[in-house]
Write a protein that holds these residues in place. Structure first.
Motif, PDB file in Angstrom:
ATOM      1  N   LEU A  18      -2.759   4.398  -4.550  1.00 26.55           N
ATOM      2  CA  LEU A  18      -2.081   3.127  -4.298  1.00 26.55           C
ATOM      3  C   LEU A  18      -3.091   1.991  -4.101  1.00 26.55           C
ATOM      4  CD1 LEU A  18       0.783   4.315  -1.910  1.00 26.55           C
ATOM      5  CD2 LEU A  18       1.030   3.506  -4.256  1.00 26.55           C
ATOM      6  N   CYS A  25       5.710  12.205  -4.961  1.00 25.45           N
ATOM      7  CA  CYS A  25       5.781  13.061  -3.769  1.00 25.45           C
ATOM      8  C   CYS A  25       6.826  14.159  -3.956  1.00 25.45           C
ATOM      9  CB  CYS A  25       6.119  12.203  -2.545  1.00 25.45           C
ATOM     10  SG  CYS A  25       6.245  13.135  -1.007  1.00 25.45           S
ATOM     11  N   TYR A  68       5.119   0.559  -7.734  1.00 26.67           N
ATOM     12  CA  TYR A  68       4.102   1.525  -7.310  1.00 26.67           C
ATOM     13  C   TYR A  68       4.634   2.404  -6.169  1.00 26.67           C
ATOM     14  CZ  TYR A  68       0.823  -1.423  -9.940  1.00 26.67           C
ATOM     15  OH  TYR A  68       0.174  -2.121 -10.918  1.00 26.67           O
ATOM     16  N   ALA A  71       5.254   6.408  -6.232  1.00 27.97           N
ATOM     17  CA  ALA A  71       4.675   7.305  -5.221  1.00 27.97           C
ATOM     18  C   ALA A  71       5.736   8.222  -4.634  1.00 27.97           C
ATOM     19  CB  ALA A  71       4.028   6.478  -4.106  1.00 27.97           C
ATOM     20  N   LEU A  77       3.235  10.752   2.734  1.00 25.59           N
ATOM     21  CA  LEU A  77       3.622   9.595   1.920  1.00 25.59           C
ATOM     22  C   LEU A  77       3.868   8.371   2.791  1.00 25.59           C
ATOM     23  CD1 LEU A  77       4.472   8.308  -0.781  1.00 25.59           C
ATOM     24  CD2 LEU A  77       6.802   9.136  -0.328  1.00 25.59           C
ATOM     25  N   SER A 103       0.655   6.814   3.749  1.00 26.24           N
ATOM     26  CA  SER A 103       0.072   6.094   2.617  1.00 26.24           C
ATOM     27  C   SER A 103       0.793   4.775   2.374  1.00 26.24           C
ATOM     28  CB  SER A 103       0.137   6.964   1.359  1.00 26.24           C
ATOM     29  OG  SER A 103      -0.584   8.155   1.526  1.00 26.24           O
ATOM     30  N   GLN A 124      -2.781  10.101  -2.177  1.00 27.50           N
ATOM     31  CA  GLN A 124      -1.790   9.071  -2.481  1.00 27.50           C
ATOM     32  C   GLN A 124      -2.293   7.683  -2.076  1.00 27.50           C
ATOM     33  OE1 GLN A 124       1.713   9.603  -3.979  1.00 27.50           O
ATOM     34  NE2 GLN A 124       0.727   7.657  -4.427  1.00 27.50           N
TER      35      GLN A 124
END
Length: 808
Positions: free
Chosen positions: A444, A483, A475, A479, A495, A498, A440
């Protein structure tokens, strides 16, 4: 009786005719209806007479007057009802046309009819009573006969009971002897059967080799089955264990002979041959071994199908292979379940669940190896997309397989075996879920690499940062969705890691913008730069607001995902906590959910604090941009001409001038004029409703939280600038070495001018400057007394500048 009835009726009707509706009417008419010659009430007779009538069949005769008589009223039976109202009945009867024409004649006629009705009732009653009385002797006689028969039956029952007890007592020993004889007979028969089976075992054992040589599997199985039955009768013989071992060896030989044909039958899905072998192995008590053969045959067949799929599509990748292979597995499931239900129906589902679980764990090459191979062919930023596509395909397969299993099981869930199958389906993704934050983060960061934020022109940089906020939050939202889809909510700890990396790198772009602002600062007023500062502050406030809103939605999603994966009541294919997480991953997820309740900080706490620090830094730069012209002018305080050497030489000429003769010097007038122009430059940003800028200012300085007013934050910012101006002005004046009387008046005038400007702006001069203005105007001889209550530091500094000796 007749006369009484006539008299009562006549009196009642007369009352109705002449005095209707008189109060005595109801009582008189009730007497008529309820009393007859022997004092028995008609209603009571009705209730008691029905039983008698039912027994003796006189109902028709008793009620015949009610049925056959012709009366001027509709329902004679109404007389016997509980709710019968005499007054109402008489009034209703006399409403007829006949009664209105000639009341006397109608009354006479009605009385006569009622009298006849009473006579008929009395006659029926007497007839019924006579019938009942004549029947009583016969009823008493029947009752006596029945009583005598009952006594006789009782005596016979007692005699039978005594006879049974006597028989039991006399034959007890005989019955025990019969039981013993029967037991001996049974034992003899068992012994006989044992000898027979021993002899039969010997014969079968001698013949079995010939049967094996024939190669006829069915004949061999029948022979072994007979030996098995014989052995069951020889359980107590001395060499039972030897015979048992001998039989097991023969069964092994038969299994070795039958196994190639058995495998061929299973591989070719030959129903008839398979049923024969199932029957053979069932008789030999080796059905589990047969199921293992089927297990291995199906596993090998499906494993070969996987390799064939890869070989036929070598130019494709694992995405295509899995799509094709999952379809074949589902198709094979339906076909094999249908076939197995005919061969061994009681265990078919369990077999297939075990076969598929074993198959998916032992594919060659494994699904994990194929996934790893395709990931190496792509960059890190694309790998998560590939994993997500594969995982969704697997989830679709798992859902369809679960539906097929539930349909076949019909509610009989085999949770342990199903869990093993579900874990085998999702096993390839467990290591990637554990490293989810790595994939992830790479995805990103890829978005940031292709975004050009920095420009030579500062306004272009700020505009680029403004336009990027919606994309950056998009974004982050994508994400979050990824997830939920890829990790089913199990990867939220990864997550968050990230997102922290992603937002921190994004905030570095704002830091670069701040550095550009720093380089653009000048010492004179630059309202264009000031506007860019506030625009950037507004952008950061917008980012802060959106991050906080995103955080709230993130908390809701994490809570919902946690509740979903913690629920163990649904299908095992949905228990993702067991299917996708390692023990470490489970602990991380539980700690994350628990942190919502036990900690004050939020899940994006570090990000929000970084944005707030960014607001503080930008607010400081903005203050410096606004304060720069004031700063440059106040640096001239100590060089002002009013207290230079030339001014001191001319002090005697102007020392007696009044205060109004002095005008503020240029440095302070420049400061005052600049301060007066600030509101018109601030109001376009601060006076209007600007939630983003408001949020940024509140994050930058607590004063904006505590002092918010109707005028927006203009007055707060002006107050901050005014306090800074006063403080610097004070610091600069305290650096003046010496002041004569004229210079003191001039400095006091400059201070008062600044106070007037601030007053115009709704602000006030600092207390120390107010004290300084007062101290500068005090005569030297009054300085000691007049300085009481002022700041001691200011008092001492002014005394030193004025060269006043201390008397204390």
């Amino acid at each position: 009786m007749v006369m009484v009835v006539v008299v009562v009726v006549v009196m009642a009707i007369a009352v109705v005719v002449w005095f209707e509706p008189a109060s005595e009417l109801k009582e008189l008419f009730l007497d008529f209806l309820s009393v007859h010659d022997d004092g028995v009430h008609v209603r009571e007779f009705d209730s008691r007479g029905d039983d008698v009538i039912a027994e003796h069949g006189s109902a028709k005769r008793l009620h015949e007057p009610f049925l056959t008589s012709k009366w001027p009223f509709q329902d004679v039976a109404a007389f016997s009802e509980d709710s019968f109202d005499v007054k109402e009945w008489i009034n209703r009867t006399f409403k007829s046309a006949e009664a209105q024409e000639n009341k006397d004649a109608f009354v006479s006629s009605l009385v006569m009819k009622l009298q006849l009705y009473v006579q008929q009732v009395n006659g029926a009653l007497e007839e019924t009573s006579q019938s009942v009385l004549s029947s009583l002797p016969r009823i008493l006689r029947d009752t006596q006969l029945l009583q005598q028969e009952t006594l006789a039956l009782r005596e016979k029952m007692i005699a039978v009971k005594q006879e049974i007890a006597k028989i039991e007592k006399d034959t007890a020993s005989s019955m025990a002897m019969l039981e013993k004889i029967d037991r001996i007979k049974t034992e003899l028969q068992t012994a006989k059967q044992g000898l027979h089976e021993a002899d039969n075992w010997t014969v079968l054992a001698n013949d079995v080799e010939e049967v094996f040589e024939s190669g006829d599997i069915e004949a061999i199985s029948n022979k072994l089955f007979s030996m098995q039955k014989s052995l069951a009768m020889l359980a107590n013989v001395v060499d039972y264990e030897d015979k048992k071992l001998q039989l097991e060896g023969l069964k092994n030989r038969l299994e070795a002979i039958a196994s190639p044909r058995l495998v061929q039958a299973f591989t070719a899905a030959n129903l008839e041959q398979s049923k024969i072998y199932v029957d053979i192995f069932d008789k030999m008590e080796r059905l589990p071994q047969l199921l293992k053969y089927y297990h291995n045959c199906l596993k090998v067949s499906l494993g070969q199908e996987w390799r064939r799929t890869i070989e036929l599509a070598q130019d494709e990748n694992v995405i295509y292979w899995l799509r094709v292979y999952y379809d074949k597995l589902l198709s094979s499931w339906h076909e094999q379940v249908k076939w197995c239900n005919q061969v061994f129906p009681n265990t078919s589902i369990d077999i297939h669940v075990e076969v598929y679980a074993d198959l998916l764990k032992s594919l060659d090459p494994s699904i994990s190896e194929c996934i790893e191979a395709i990931l190496k062919q792509h960059s890190n930023s694309v790998q998560l997309t590939i994993l997500h596509e594969l995982k969704q395909m697997t989830k679709y397969f798992a859902t369809n397989l679960n539906g097929a299993i539930e349909t076949s099981l019909r509610g009989k869930l085999q949770n342990e075996k199903l869990l093993s199958l579900a874990q085998a389906v999702y096993a390839p993704y467990v290591p990637y879920i554990a490293k989810y934050n790595t994939f992830q983060t790479a995805q990103l960061e890829h978005h940031l690499q292709f975004w050009h934020h920095s420009h030579d022109d500062l306004s272009d940089t700020i505009n680029s940062l403004s336009l990027s906020i919606s994309r950056i939050m998009g974004y982050a939202s994508d994400a979050n969705k990824q997830c939920k889809l890829f990790t089913e909510g199990c990867g939220y700890p990864g997550l968050l890691q990230s997102l922290n990396i992603f937002f921190n790198k994004y905030l570095e772009k704002y830091q670069q913008g701040l550095r550009q602002l720093e380089r653009k600062k000048v010492k004179h007023e630059d309202w264009n730069l000031f506007q860019m500062c506030l625009t950037l502050m507004q952008n950061i406030g917008d980012l802060l607001h959106q991050v906080q809103q995103f955080e709230k939605s993130l908390v809701i999603d994490i809570t919902e995902a946690s509740n979903k994966i913690q629920n163990m009541n649904g299908s095992v294919f949905c228990q993702y906590k067991k299917l996708l997480l390692t023990s470490t991953g489970c602990a991380d997820l539980e700690n994350l959910v628990a942190s919502f309740q036990r900690e004050d900080k939020t899940i994006l706490d570090s990000i929000i604090k970084s944005i707030q620090k960014l607001c503080t830094d930008l607010h400081h730069i903005t203050y410096e941009v606004i304060f720069a012209p004031i700063f440059s002018q106040l640096l001239l305080v100590q060089k002002a001409p009013a207290w230079t050497l030339e001014a001191n030489k001319m002090s005697n000429l102007s020392s007696d001038l009044p205060d109004y003769s002095f005008a503020p010097q240029e440095y302070i007038t420049q400061v005052g004029q600049y301060l007066m122009t600030l509101p018109q430059h601030l109001e376009p940003f601060l006076l209007r409703d600007n939630p983003s800028l408001t949020q940024a200012l509140k994050a930058a300085d607590p004063q904006y939280v505590q002092g918010a007013s109707e005028s927006g934050f203009t007055s707060i910012l002006l107050d901050i600038i005014a306090r800074g101006t006063c403080q610097m002005f004070q610091d600069q004046t305290l650096g003046i070495c010496q002041l004569n009387s004229v210079a003191c008046k001039q400095l006091a005038t400059d201070i008062d001018y600044l106070g007037n400007v601030l007053e115009e702006l709704g602000l006030c001069l600092s207390e120390n400057l107010q004290h300084m203005s007062l101290l500068l105007r005090l005569p030297s001889e009054d300085y000691q007394n007049g300085s009481s209550g002022c700041n001691a530091r200011v008092v001492a500094a002014v005394r030193q500048m004025r060269n006043i000796t201390s008397s204390g």
